[in-house]
Design a protein around this motif. Structure first.
Motif, PDB file in Angstrom:
ATOM      1  N   ALA A  24      70.299  74.250  -4.200  1.00  0.00           N
ATOM      2  CA  ALA A  24      69.740  74.000  -5.658  1.00  0.00           C
ATOM      3  C   ALA A  24      70.289  73.336  -7.210  1.00  0.00           C
ATOM      4  N   VAL A  25      71.634  73.449  -7.696  1.00  0.00           N
ATOM      5  CA  VAL A  25      72.155  72.833  -8.533  1.00  0.00           C
ATOM      6  C   VAL A  25      72.634  71.665  -8.700  1.00  0.00           C
ATOM      7  N   ALA A  26      73.009  71.365  -6.879  1.00  0.00           N
ATOM      8  CA  ALA A  26      73.345  70.490  -6.275  1.00  0.00           C
ATOM      9  C   ALA A  26      72.173  69.031  -6.136  1.00  0.00           C
ATOM     10  N   LEU A  27      71.614  69.443  -5.792  1.00  0.00           N
ATOM     11  CA  LEU A  27      70.111  68.400  -5.646  1.00  0.00           C
ATOM     12  C   LEU A  27      70.257  68.308  -6.952  1.00  0.00           C
ATOM     13  N   SER A  28      69.518  69.319  -8.748  1.00  0.00           N
ATOM     14  CA  SER A  28      69.735  69.015  -9.700  1.00  0.00           C
ATOM     15  C   SER A  28      70.453  68.055 -10.620  1.00  0.00           C
ATOM     16  N   SER A  29      71.601  67.662  -9.615  1.00  0.00           N
ATOM     17  CA  SER A  29      71.844  67.764 -10.835  1.00  0.00           C
ATOM     18  C   SER A  29      73.068  66.126 -10.190  1.00  0.00           C
ATOM     19  N   VAL A  30      72.119  65.625  -8.464  1.00  0.00           N
ATOM     20  CA  VAL A  30      72.603  64.975  -7.754  1.00  0.00           C
ATOM     21  C   VAL A  30      72.687  63.084  -9.469  1.00  0.00           C
ATOM     22  N   LEU A  83      64.847  75.483  -4.546  1.00  0.00           N
ATOM     23  CA  LEU A  83      65.054  74.979  -2.928  1.00  0.00           C
ATOM     24  C   LEU A  83      63.366  74.209  -2.494  1.00  0.00           C
ATOM     25  N   GLY A 119      61.389  71.979  -4.674  1.00  0.00           N
ATOM     26  CA  GLY A 119      61.965  70.629  -5.174  1.00  0.00           C
ATOM     27  C   GLY A 119      61.643  69.527  -3.901  1.00  0.00           C
TER      28      GLY A 119
END
Lengths: 248, 115
Positions: A87-93, A225, A228
């Motif tokens: 979730a953090v990775a997807l929000s930080s791409v 997830l 999003g």
């Protein structure tokens, strides 16, 4: 010999001047808005059961506020490590294209790669916007120095803000604490809309606002997830079909 | 493997490092590595922005509707009204973030004082 020494000390003096100017650029309206957002984050982290040290640590190592808010949201929902990381990775791409845009602005043929990698850690919305605005007033060879001053100041000041607010939050009256915790949603509710580059971003925001609570009830383990991905893909599909109808 | 799964002082820090630091700095380092090879306007970046925006929006809605701590003691309708008013004030003021935040907080504060 002496000549070279003189030139070097002159260059170092110039570096100190531009570092200081970068530091000062942090004390601005965008910097102040960011501080208010970190005041809210401190309250949020405390509420989620983090310790002061964990909240300050998270501020330093993650830095970008959306990633941190998603991480705390995942901790609050009881998400496991893989789901939280995803979730953090997807929000930080989005950090990748921001760095791609910023790096050529401050690179010279002589800039070592490690300097660029180290400075990229400071990239988050506020420092990025400030740097992109100010760089044209900064000589190219001084831009990495300037950004180091700006980025390091923003990170350190806000680590301090988080520590102080975290420490006093427990002694505040409930109404003040409630107002404090409300800062984070208010900050993102407004800034997220403004930072959307295209209509699709605003559609994604509205869909995410609706689907977040829906998936929180349906799939609490993977709520962020699911919301999003579903809301983001739906907004993108609408964006593609609108582009096909409108353009070409 | 939740944040509280392992009762050791280092576990929360490891959790933050993996789910927080690794998950964000990976993209920053990739950005430096890629240099000028991806464009801000490509369709892939639009998709990436959509998912990121929706994720953060989902967290925000959950924070307003299912809060914990002091905010949990406030009426849900008041929180929703404060959020909507703040957002309306933000739009009416020509997208001023401070105006939106102050307006939302004012509604929340007024509601708590009157209750």
């Amino acid at each position: 010999m002496q000549h070279v020494e003189l030139a070097r000390s002159g260059r170092e003096e110039r570096r100190a001047v531009w570092f200081r100017r970068g530091v000062l650029a942090a004390f601005s309206i965008p910097g102040l808005i960011l501080v208010s957002a970190f005041v809210g984050f401190a309250g949020l982290a405390r509420d989620a059961g983090l310790t002061l040290a964990q909240a300050v640590f998270m501020t330093g190592v993650v830095w970008a506020l959306p990633g941190k808010v998603v991480l705390v949201g995942a901790i609050l929902s009881g998400n496991g490590l893989p789901a939280a990381a995803l979730a953090v990775a997807l929000s930080s791409v989005r950090l990748a294209p921001m760095v791609v845009a910023l790096t050529p602005e401050m690179r010279t043929p002589r800039t070592p790669a490690w300097v660029l990698y180290a400075l990229s850690h400071f990239v988050a919305v506020t420092s990025w916007v400030l740097a992109m605005q100010q760089f044209r007033h900064v000589p190219r060879s001084m831009r990495t120095t300037y950004y180091a001053g700006l980025g390091a100041t923003l990170v350190l000041v806000n680590m301090g803000v988080v520590a102080v607010v975290f420490a006093i939050a427990g002694r505040l009256p409930p109404a003040v604490s409630a107002a404090l915790f409300f800062l984070t949603p208010m900050y993102f509710l407004t800034s997220l809309w403004g930072s959307a580059r295209e209509r699709a971003g605003q559609v994604a925001m509205v869909l995410g606002l609706v689907l977040g609570p829906v998936f929180h009830l349906l799939l609490p383990e993977f709520d962020l997830l699911a919301a999003g991905l579903v809301a983001g893909l739906a907004a993108f599909a609408i964006h593609l079909s609108a582009a096909r109808r409108g353009g070409v | 493997m939740t944040f509280t799964a392992i009762d050791a002082w280092w576990w929360p820090y490891l959790f933050i490092l993996v789910a927080g630091w690794l998950a964000t700095d990976f993209w920053r380092f990739l950005g430096v590595y890629l240099g000028g090879r991806i464009s801000e306007d490509s369709q892939l970046i639009v998709l990436v922005r959509c998912i990121a925006t929706a994720l953060v929006a989902a967290v925000i809605a959950n924070l307003v509707l299912f809060p914990s701590g002091a905010l949990a003691a406030t009426p849900p309708l008041l929180r929703a009204a404060a959020g909507l008013t703040g957002f309306a004030a933000y739009l009416a003021s020509g997208k001023s973030v401070p105006v939106g935040i102050v307006a939302g907080e004012a509604v929340l504060g007024a509601g708590l004082l009157l209750a």
